[in-house]
Structures are given as structure tokens and as C-alpha cells.
Design an enzyme around this catalytic site. Structure first.
Site: not given
Ligand SMILES: O=C(O)C1=C[C@@H](OP(=O)(O)O)[C@@H](O)[C@H](O)C1
Ligand SMILES: C=C(OP(=O)(O)O)C(=O)O
Length: 437
Positions: A58, A103, A105, A324, A352, A396-397, A422
């Protein structure tokens, strides 16, 4: 150089039955902090030295994207020490460029917002699963600013084409019920607009503690945001990100959850360094859940230690604030007396993989009785676990939390263990270092 780890070299990993967990481990840097800090370091005025940066897929996606966007940085050989020259404003290129964000986010959402402002045409793409992870609430929230964004596939989902331009001030409303990352992205991009931005959150804000991480990092880079009870936020006009000079990334509190749970299931004590009471990450509160399950937890500012002298007890909890780490509770439930219920986790379905469904399927393979609701999981453990091959869905989780099932059975197989890259490439080596057969 990438490290060679157990999981890099195998399609499947068979874990021996584990008797005990004990020892100390230092967890790698936080993914959430690493990617936020990298982006703000790129947008700020000045040079930033980042220590304890996470080296994982990531973060590599964010680093590669920043390089393509003309940001200069140097990395140490182990990629945990980075010196980055800030651009002192929006990321602009004269060219049409394509950014592959895997992937991640935490790369896709914040970059999508930040790249609407500046100059250039950007194609944001990623892995197939990214095309099923929504982004429409973020893009539609920004429309009143006059952004030019096209969905290149399914409306509301990546891939996207962004034509950056100067934008006008507007009051914005954002739906916070699918992912907090949309609000995070908007907040981090807002100072680039130079005018005052008011943001109203509509719907329940999920994963709220991640907004605290965002506000904390923005403050470290010199930008203040007024937070009115997480319902409206004001980013005052004429603010500019300023480098904090040097910044250290905390250990990843979500990654800590697997080791802490090992201490609770496998007697312990397990001490995890890198996160503790001084942490800005909401996932440190995972340790409180273990405490409610009957484990002994000791805290310091920078470490957490868990042990247990008896079997865990089931809990029935709303874990929306730690989405998470809550997956780790679902596997810990296999070692708890009674039926555990994990509630208010509907956005697991757009991560994921569809995590509610996947966790239910894999827990059942081990013999658990599982009820899968729209937004909850209910888990009743079997008397003894059935040996199983756990599918990990490129998540990964799932790979990491199911490693804990090895405390209950021989012949536990984790398929595609390399998917931990990841966020935690050498997870299984670290796990082996605190567990005894
Ligand atoms: O802002 C962040 O760093 C994250 C927010 C969370 O996602 P959501 O807000 O979609 O739940 C979490 O699950 C992700 O791993 C990281
Ligand atoms: C939801 C997760 O990742 P992302 O940052 O891609 O949303 C995660 O790491 O559990």
C-alpha cells in the site's frame, strides 16, 4: 530490496499446532499514518524526514504515484527512512499520467481528492477489487467545487479520470456511512483550495477514530480544522501545509492486534512495542476488547502487553470504531466460552473482499457455528477445531487473523500467505518469533 520472507516463497503455509505465545515484538509502521504523512509531506512547504515508514504494497503504491507526480524523495535500503521534498502546494504535471494504486484505499481516496486541484490529467486505476470499492460519495461530495472527474468503468467506482483545475469555494456535504476515508480525503485536500471550506457529514460516520488520525497528521503539518462533534468540519481559509521537519510513524495498531490476541489465546505474556496509550490510532482500543474477554492487559505509552490465565469469555459488542482489528476478535471468538457477536460492521463488505461473508465461510471450515447478518457476525466455537485450509481472498487481514487458529488445531493451512504484503510483508516470520509449538 524486498526482504525474502516465509510467505513470499510459498503458495500455502502450514502452521504447526501452537501451544504458547510469549515474547516481545516490535510492529512495523502504521499504514494509515504512512500514507497520510507521505501525501502531506508531498503537499507541504519544506523537506520532511519520515522515520519508521511502513514498507508494504500500500505504501509502495503511494510512493510510486508521488514519484510519477514529480515528487522527489530518497529512501534508505530498508525503505523505512524517507526524506521527501514538498511541492508547497497542489501536485501538478503538464502531462496525462496513469497512476496504479493497487488495492490501497489510503492511496486511492486521498489522491483522488488532492488531484482534483492543480494541473494535469490523471487516470487513477488499481487492482480489479479496487473497481468494486466505492468512491462515488467522495467524488459527488466534491462536485459543487466544480471538479472534472469521470468514472471510466462503473459509475461511482474507480478507475477514474481527473482533469485538475482551479475550483471555487462551496459548502460541501459528504456521506460518511460507507467509508471514513472519503471525509479524510476531503479534509486533507481542503487546504489546497485556499478558501474556507465547510463540510457537513450526512449519515452515520463509520470508523470515526480514523478521522482523529487525519486531524492529528494535518495538525502536525500546521493546518487546523474545526471539528464540530464530527458532524461539521471547517477548514479555515489561507492555510498552507508546512513540514514538521522530522516525523516518526507509530507502529501499526491493527497489525498489533494479531500478537496481542496471541498473548490472550496462548497464555502470554506478549509485549508489543510501537503502539500504546500515546497512540493516535483508534485500533489500540482492540486491547480493551481483549480485556473484556478476560485477558490481562498492561499499557505503557509505547507498548501493550497481554497475558491470560484462563479461557477467554465471549463478548457482544459494536466494533464499528475498530473495523480492522475487529476481524481478529472474530478468530479470538474460537477460543472464548459462549457466543461472540460483533455488531455494526456493515462496511466490512466493501473492503479487500466481502469480509463478513469471507470470515463466516472460513470460521465455519474450522467447525464454528456462524450467523452472518447484514451488519454483524455471530460466532459459536466448536469444542475442538477442525483442521482446515483457509482461503484468504487476497485479503491480508484474513491471512493474519486466521494464523491464530493454529492455537486450536494441527494442520492449519493458510492459502496465499503472501497477501499479507499489503500491510505486513514479513508477518508470518514475526508471528513465528513469539509462538511455541
Ligand atoms: O483511513 C484509514 O487509514 C483507514 C480507514 C478504515 O477504512 P473505512 O473508513 O473505509 O472503514 C480502515 O478500515 C482502513 O484500513 C484504513
Ligand atoms: C480496509 C483496509 O485497507 P484500505 O486502506 O485499502 O481500505 C485494511 O487494511 O483493512
Amino acid at each position: 530490496m524486498t526482504q525474502t520472507t516465509i510467505q513470499d516463497t510459498m503458495d500455502t503455509l502450514e502452521l504447526p499446532k501452537l501451544k504458547r505465545a510469549q515474547g516481545e515484538v516490535t510492529i512495523p509502521g502504521s499504514k494509515s499514518l504512512s500514507n497520510r504523512i507521505l501525501l502531506l509531506a508531498a503537499l507541504c512547504r519544506g523537506t520532511t524526514t519520515i522515520t519508521n515508514l511502513l514498507d508494504s504494497d500500500d505504501v509502495r503504491h503511494m510512493l510510486t504515484a508521488l514519484k510519477q507526480l514529480g515528487v522527489s524523495y530518497t529512501l534508505s535500503d530498508d525503505r523505512t527512512y524517507c526524506t521527501l521534498e514538498g511541492k508547497g502546494g497542489p501536485l501538478a504535471t503538464g502531462q496525462d499520467i496513469s497512476l496504479f494504486l493497487g488495492n490501497a484505499g489510503t492511496a486511492m481516496r486521498p489522491l483522488a481528492a488532492a488531484l482534483c486541484i492543480g494541473q494535469g490529467t490523471f487516470h487513477l486505476t488499481g487492482e480489479e477489487r479496487m473497481f468494486e470499492r466505492p468512491i462515488g460519495d467522495l467524488i459527488e461530495a466534491m462536485r459543487p467545487l466544480g471538479i472534472d472527474v469521470n468514472y471510466d468503468g462503473e459509475p461511482g467506482y474507480p478507475p477514474l479520470t481527473i482533469r485538475a483545475q482551479s475550483l471555487k469555494a462551496a459548502k460541501l456535504q459528504i456521506d460518511g456511512s460507507i467509508s471514513s476515508q472519503f471525509l479524510t480525503a476531503l479534509l486533507m485536500a481542503a487546504p489546497l483550495l485556499k478558501s474556507r471550506i465547510d463540510i457537513e457529514v450526512i449519515g452515520e460516520l463509520v470508523s470515526k477514530p480514523y478521522i482523529d488520525i487525519t486531524l492529528d497528521v494535518m495538525a502536525r503539518f500546521g493546518v487546523t480544522v474545526e471539528n464540530h462533534n464530527y458532524q461539521t468540519f471547517t477548514v479555515p481559509a489561507d492555510q498552507q501545509y508546512q513540514s514538521p521537519g522530522r516525523i516518526q510513524v507509530e507502529g501499526d495498531a491493527s497489525s498489533a492486534s494479531y500478537f496481542l490476541a496471541a498473548g490472550a489465546i496462548g497464555q502470554g505474556p506478549v509485549r508489543v512495542h510501537g503502539t500504546g496509550t500515546a497512540s493516535v490510532q483508534g485500533d489500540v482500543r482492540f486491547a480493551e476488547v481483549l480485556e473484556q474477554m478476560g485477558a490481562n492487559v498492561n499499557w505503557s505509552e509505547h507498548w501493550i502487553e497481554v497475558s491470560a490465565s484462563q479461557r477467554l469469555q465471549a463478548v457482544d459488542l459494536d466494533l464499528n470504531h475498530i473495523p480492522d482489528a475487529a476481524m481478529t476478535i472474530a478468530v479470538a471468538a474460537l477460543f472464548a466460552d459462549g457466543t461472540t457477536r460483533i455488531r455494526n460492521i456493515y462496511n466490512w463488505r466493501v473492503k479487500e473482499t466481502d469480509r463478513i461473508h469471507a470470515m463466516a465461510a472460513e470460521l465455519r471450515k474450522l467447525g464454528a457455528e456462524v450467523e452472518e447478518g447484514d451488519d454483524y457476525l455471530q460466532i459459536t466455537p466448536p469444542e475442538t477445531l477442525t483442521p482446515a485450509a483457509i482461503d484468504t481472498y487476497n485479503d491480508h487481514r484474513i491471512a493474519m487473523c486466521f494464523s491464530l487458529a493454529a492455537f486450536g488445531t494441527d494442520g492449519l493451512v493458510i492459502n496465499d500467505p503472501g497477501c499479507t504484503a499489503k500491510t505486513f510483508p514479513d508477518y508470518f516470520d514475526r508471528f513465528a518469533s513469539i509462538t511455541d509449538q
